[in-house]
Design an enzyme around this catalytic site. Structure first.
Site, PDB file in Angstrom:
ATOM      1  N   GLU A 216      -1.274   2.856   9.003  1.00 16.63           N
ATOM      2  CA  GLU A 216      -0.916   3.994   8.148  1.00 16.63           C
ATOM      3  C   GLU A 216       0.383   4.669   8.540  1.00 16.63           C
ATOM      4  O   GLU A 216       0.821   5.591   7.858  1.00 16.63           O
ATOM      5  CB  GLU A 216      -2.022   5.047   8.216  1.00 16.63           C
ATOM      6  CG  GLU A 216      -3.360   4.542   7.840  1.00 16.63           C
ATOM      7  CD  GLU A 216      -4.369   5.665   7.706  1.00 16.63           C
ATOM      8  OE1 GLU A 216      -4.293   6.634   8.477  1.00 16.63           O
ATOM      9  OE2 GLU A 216      -5.224   5.563   6.823  1.00 16.63           O
TER      10      GLU A 216
ATOM     11  N   TRP B 212     -12.532   2.343   4.348  1.00 17.94           N
ATOM     12  CA  TRP B 212     -12.843   0.909   4.435  1.00 17.94           C
ATOM     13  C   TRP B 212     -13.708   0.614   5.656  1.00 17.94           C
ATOM     14  O   TRP B 212     -14.027  -0.535   5.923  1.00 17.94           O
ATOM     15  CB  TRP B 212     -11.551   0.095   4.538  1.00 17.94           C
ATOM     16  CG  TRP B 212     -10.805   0.267   5.851  1.00 17.94           C
ATOM     17  CD1 TRP B 212     -10.740   1.403   6.606  1.00 17.94           C
ATOM     18  CD2 TRP B 212     -10.048  -0.725   6.554  1.00 17.94           C
ATOM     19  NE1 TRP B 212      -9.965   1.198   7.727  1.00 17.94           N
ATOM     20  CE2 TRP B 212      -9.527  -0.114   7.723  1.00 17.94           C
ATOM     21  CE3 TRP B 212      -9.749  -2.062   6.324  1.00 17.94           C
ATOM     22  CZ2 TRP B 212      -8.724  -0.794   8.642  1.00 17.94           C
ATOM     23  CZ3 TRP B 212      -8.949  -2.727   7.249  1.00 17.94           C
ATOM     24  CH2 TRP B 212      -8.449  -2.109   8.370  1.00 17.94           C
ATOM     25  N   ASP B 213     -14.082   1.668   6.404  1.00 14.61           N
ATOM     26  CA  ASP B 213     -14.706   1.457   7.713  1.00 14.61           C
ATOM     27  C   ASP B 213     -16.010   0.673   7.664  1.00 14.61           C
ATOM     28  O   ASP B 213     -16.454   0.137   8.680  1.00 14.61           O
ATOM     29  CB  ASP B 213     -14.934   2.803   8.423  1.00 14.61           C
ATOM     30  CG  ASP B 213     -13.640   3.562   8.644  1.00 14.61           C
ATOM     31  OD1 ASP B 213     -12.915   3.754   7.648  1.00 14.61           O
ATOM     32  OD2 ASP B 213     -13.355   3.950   9.778  1.00 14.61           O
TER      33      ASP B 213
ATOM     34  N   GLN C  97      -2.200   1.032  14.288  1.00 21.98           N
ATOM     35  CA  GLN C  97      -3.364   0.214  14.630  1.00 21.98           C
ATOM     36  C   GLN C  97      -3.090  -1.212  14.168  1.00 21.98           C
ATOM     37  O   GLN C  97      -2.068  -1.465  13.510  1.00 21.98           O
ATOM     38  CB  GLN C  97      -4.599   0.756  13.918  1.00 21.98           C
ATOM     39  CG  GLN C  97      -4.522   0.656  12.400  1.00 21.98           C
ATOM     40  CD  GLN C  97      -5.424   1.644  11.695  1.00 21.98           C
ATOM     41  OE1 GLN C  97      -5.038   2.785  11.475  1.00 21.98           O
ATOM     42  NE2 GLN C  97      -6.610   1.209  11.347  1.00 21.98           N
TER      43      GLN C  97
HETATM   44  C1  BGC Z   1      -7.520   4.931  10.270  1.00 20.17           C
HETATM   45  C2  BGC Z   1      -8.146   4.241   9.088  1.00 20.17           C
HETATM   46  C3  BGC Z   1      -9.610   4.627   9.008  1.00 20.17           C
HETATM   47  C4  BGC Z   1      -9.755   6.125   8.976  1.00 20.17           C
HETATM   48  C5  BGC Z   1     -11.196   6.556   8.956  1.00 20.17           C
HETATM   49  C6  BGC Z   1      -7.768   6.420  10.191  1.00 20.17           C
HETATM   50  O1  BGC Z   1      -7.283   7.022  11.339  1.00 20.17           O
HETATM   51  O2  BGC Z   1      -6.130   4.708  10.306  1.00 20.17           O
HETATM   52  O3  BGC Z   1      -8.005   2.852   9.220  1.00 20.17           O
HETATM   53  O4  BGC Z   1     -10.179   4.080   7.879  1.00 20.17           O
HETATM   54  O5  BGC Z   1      -9.160   6.667  10.120  1.00 20.17           O
HETATM   55  O6  BGC Z   1     -11.873   6.112  10.080  1.00 20.17           O
END
Ligand code: BGC
Length: 829
Positions: free
Chosen positions: A526, A387-388, A647
């Site tokens: 997460e 989703w970045d 996060q």
């Molecule tokens: C984060 C996600 C992000 C992914 C890729 C993960 O560590 O928790 O939000 O999309 O990294 O950057």
């Protein structure tokens, strides 16, 4: 190493301030990243930070004579070039799609005399010989022109000294060209010099230690050869039907003129090289030019990659001529992305913009590629798209909106795949994948390795359904920034409607609550994938997911009103969207459940029942607690049991929307909300967040910008340090954190200027944190080029360059002002 002492606020910023060695800043000049000497422990990081690219490809800054040896990791990655293979992990077949480490085009080495050892080779050629030693090395990345220069003094076992200056570019105007120029000056010797220039297709994907159990072999040789100054190699990916060709042209010059060389070809299936022999004389600089053309079977406008590569390598201009056109293109880009920051130690700002522009460019725009979370700089997250782009497109919308549009088109081309995923899960609409690569199918791994415990564990992060809302948000923001109705009509609205349809369908009515609920999902945090008391994965009513779903439904309904009648009718007809379904959208968007506890928005239903973590105890026991999930699992515990976030999760709402907008959304959902809710929610989660993602600092800097400017600036500094100082402890060597890099730029671009795009107005409400004295940004808004916004302590000035566009409507303190082409307006703060 990061240490937080007792009593410190739980801010990565506080922890990091102490660990940051003031003298380790690689900047004398914000446009030049430079490193002196060689530090094997920092090599991976430098290779990533000094990588050169152009959106089509990126090449890490590994030394041309190096191979993957645990210290160096030569890597070249091509946008959208993935390979699907099957690995066996713990006896189970696991399918993965990986961004492929393509043949290494860099190899360039030399030896003195026919019997000498090769520079860079680990072993000496003859018994008793000592290999070359590199003295006095310096790496310099010129951000203005996109040139990486390496200077070194190389001494062989016999004391023969050779000065080396190597410059490399990934051409920003001719994306299929990369070039390496090597200046060799024999200081105290004369005689035969052999130069070996090659293309190495024996490389593998071994850049990330955690993935070592997965298949690393992705390239099979197809064709190779050499003729005159050219040598070439064609390979195919092992599991996917992709062909890649590289052709190199190598020549030697003295005093600006070509030098006759004797050439010897060394050809094997996966490795081609030419050895060029010349006479070298002390003090006389020899210039070796290696120009490499790269094509793949995905490229448009070619008749096969090999033919295209050979043709281009054969006719490419000299390095100096290429450099001029390349530098000119960078100059244009910097003009369009001008970001002047008057504050101490903000060196990385240009570096981060540089990497953003190297990953997403006009050359990726035509390629049907997404935004890989770790850039094209390494193998972290296997090059997948998450989703970045939520953090990336907001920057591009106001600078290079055509690039945002291309990323949205990438999503639109995968709408059918998302529809089919939704159908597969029993829902209508579009369910976009949490991780994707080539075709938009779900690529999230189902097991992952905890490097702390060494155990492979189930991974449920694919339940992050909020990714669809991020796409919807991006569609809307792009439309707000550009007014591009044509895009909304042709693709944007369709995605928005299908994503909205998914939310309306997945929401279930709970008669006891009298509200709709979204169950079995995972939020941006997460760490939490399941209830500790439940047998299966997934959480209910993640507040971020639900509020955003309500917003998406409302925007979808609005889009139907904005579109010309014939088009909304067409879409409704195609989708079979009738009045009844639209009524449900209206109802769901006003009645989704949002949990609250202790005066704050609850991250998900039941969160309040989780245990508090002994933060101080963990800080005392572990030097770095960013990855508490791994630590707890290794202790036989589970992060699911605790009120601990990786996060920002709930706070993502206050990142995407102003507090007023969040509260309006909550009012719409029938909840009372005001500033007190914002303050309490921010405090609550801030003290329970481990900042295990680089995105966390960006979001917290944003959220605190209005309420605690000092804390905001500390998080901004953290975000700025993220990759330059590799604050996640080794992850930058696996690729840049593109979302955090772009998010950091956006803190300057939209957050501290208070720039919001609403109701067809560009609103400004600057609030600069103390250390930030002045900001000047060149923006593009609604078709107007050269919109220059300057903010200092006293006022904000908007200047619009001469042109044909309509006047802009600027909102400031509740009033609207118009600024036409060629006009300047200064507004007093
Ligand atoms: C984060 C996600 C992000 C992914 C890729 C993960 O560590 O928790 O939000 O999309 O990294 O950057």
């Amino acid at each position: 190493m990061t240490v937080v002492t007792e009593g410190e606020p739980n801010s990565g910023a506080a922890a990091h301030r102490r660990s940051r060695a003031a003298d380790s800043e690689p900047w004398d000049d914000p446009w030049m990243l430079s490193y002196k000497g060689f530090d094997p422990t920092q090599e991976g990081l430098r290779e990533v930070l000094c990588a050169v690219g152009n959106g089509y490809l990126v090449t890490r800054a590994a030394a041309p004579e190096s191979v993957a040896d645990g210290t160096h990791y030569p890597g070249t990655y091509l946008a959208g070039c993935y390979d699907r293979t099957t690995s066996t992990v713990q006896g189970r077949a696991v399918e993965n799609e990986d961004l492929v480490n393509m043949p290494n085009w860099l190899p360039l080495s030399f030896r003195i005399g026919a019997m000498g050892g090769w520079f860079g080779a680990a072993d000496a050629a003859l018994p008793g010989d000592r290999p070359f030693e590199i003295l006095d090395q310096r790496l310099e990345l010129d951000l203005r022109r996109g040139v990486l220069t390496r200077r070194a003094l190389v001494v062989d076992g016999a004391g023969r000294r050779t000065r080396l200056v190597q410059r490399r570019i990934a051409h920003m105007a001719q994306p299929h060209l990369v070039a390496l120029q090597t200046l060799l000056v024999p200081e105290n010797w004369s005689g035969r010099l052999d130069i070996r220039s090659g293309i190495d297709g024996t490389v593998r994907n071994t850049g990330v230690a955690r993935y070592r159990e997965l298949t690393s072999h992705h390239l099979d040789p197809v064709d190779h050869g050499a003729e005159g100054e050219l040598s070439w190699l064609q390979v195919a990916t092992a599991g996917s039907p992709l062909t890649v060709a590289m052709a190199a042209r190598t020549g030697v010059h003295l005093d600006g003129k070509p030098v006759p060389v004797a050439r010897c070809d060394e050809l094997s299936d996966a490795l081609v090289a030419q050895i060029l022999t010349v006479d070298a004389a002390a003090g006389r600089p020899l210039v070796v030019e290696k120009t490499v053309a790269v094509y793949t079977s995905r490229d448009p406008a070619v008749d096969g990659p090999l033919r295209a590569a050979r043709r281009l390598a054969g006719r490419a201009d000299s390095f100096e001529v290429l450099l001029r056109a390349h530098a000119l293109r960078w100059e244009e880009l910097w003009r369009r992305c001008r970001t002047e920051v008057d504050a101490a130690r903000t060196g990385p700002v240009h570096l981060y913009l540089f990497h953003l522009l190297q990953t997403v460019s006009e050359h990726s725009a035509d390629l049907d590629v997404g935004v890989p979370a770790r850039g094209l700089h390494g193998e972290g997250y296997r090059g997948h798209v998450f989703w970045d782009e939520l953090f990336v497109l907001q920057v591009l919308n106001l600078r290079l909106p055509e690039l945002s549009r291309s990323v949205l088109r990438y999503r639109h081309r995968r709408l059918d795949e998302a529809r089919s995923a939704a159908r597969g899960a029993g829902f209508r609409g579009a369910m976009y994948p949490w991780q994707s690569a080539a075709d938009g199918s779900e690529e999230t791994q189902r097991v992952h390795l905890n490097p702390v415990s060494g155990r492979w564990l189930p991974d449920h992060s694919h339940l992050q359904r909020h990714v669809g809302s991020a796409i919807a948000y991006n569609v809307w923001q792009y439309y707000q920034a550009t007014g591009d109705l044509e895009f909304l009509e042709s693709a944007g609205a369709e995605m928005l409607l299908e994503i909205a349809r998914f939310w309306a369908d997945i929401a279930v009515f709970d008669a006891d609550l009298g509200r709709f609920r979204i169950r079995g999902v995972v939020g941006p945090d997460e760490y939490h994938e399941a209830y500790p008391w439940a047998a299966g994965p997934g959480l209910d009513d993640n507040a971020y997911t639900n509020v955003l779903a309500s917003w998406v439904l409302a925007r979808a309904l609005e889009a139907l009103r904005i579109l010309p009648g014939y088009r909304s009718d067409e879409l409704a007809e195609r989708m079979g969207l009738g009045g009844e379904e639209l009524d449900r959208w209206r109802t769901v968007s006003r009645a989704l459940h949002v949990p609250f506890h202790e005066g704050v928005i609850t991250q998900f239903d039941g969160y309040e029942r989780l245990a508090e973590l002994d933060w101080d105890g963990y800080r005392r026991r572990y030097p770095d607690i960013r990855r508490l999930d791994r630590i707890l699992e290794a202790e036989g515990d589970s992060v699911n049991r605790y009120k601990v976030s990786k996060q920002a999760d709930v706070l993502m709402l206050y990142y995407l929307f102003s507090p007023r907008e969040v509260h309006d959304l909550l009012h719409r959902l029938g909840y009372r909300a005001g500033d007190e809710l914002f303050r309490a929610t921010a405090d609550y989660y801030l003290s329970r967040t481990a900042h295990g993602s680089t995105l966390s600092a960006v979001v917290h800097a944003w959220v605190l910008a209005r309420s605690d400017r000092r804390a905001s600036w500390r998080f901004f500094r953290d975000a700025l340090d993220g990759d330059v100082h590799d604050i996640q402890g080794g992850t930058t060597a696996e690729g840049i954190h593109l979302g955090a890099m772009a998010g950091t730029i956006d803190l300057l671009q939209r957050c501290y200027t208070g720039l919001e795009l609403r109701e067809d107005v560009l609103w400004l409400a600057p609030r600069l944190p103390g250390p930030l004295r002045r900001l000047e940004l060149e923006l593009r808004y609604r078709g107007s080029w050269g919109v220059c916004v300057t903010v200092d302590r006293k006022d904000v000035t908007v200047r619009v360059a001469d042109g044909r566009a309509d006047p802009l409507t600027i909102g400031f303190r509740g009033s609207l002002v118009r600024v036409g082409p060629g006009e300047i307006r200064t507004l007093t703060l």
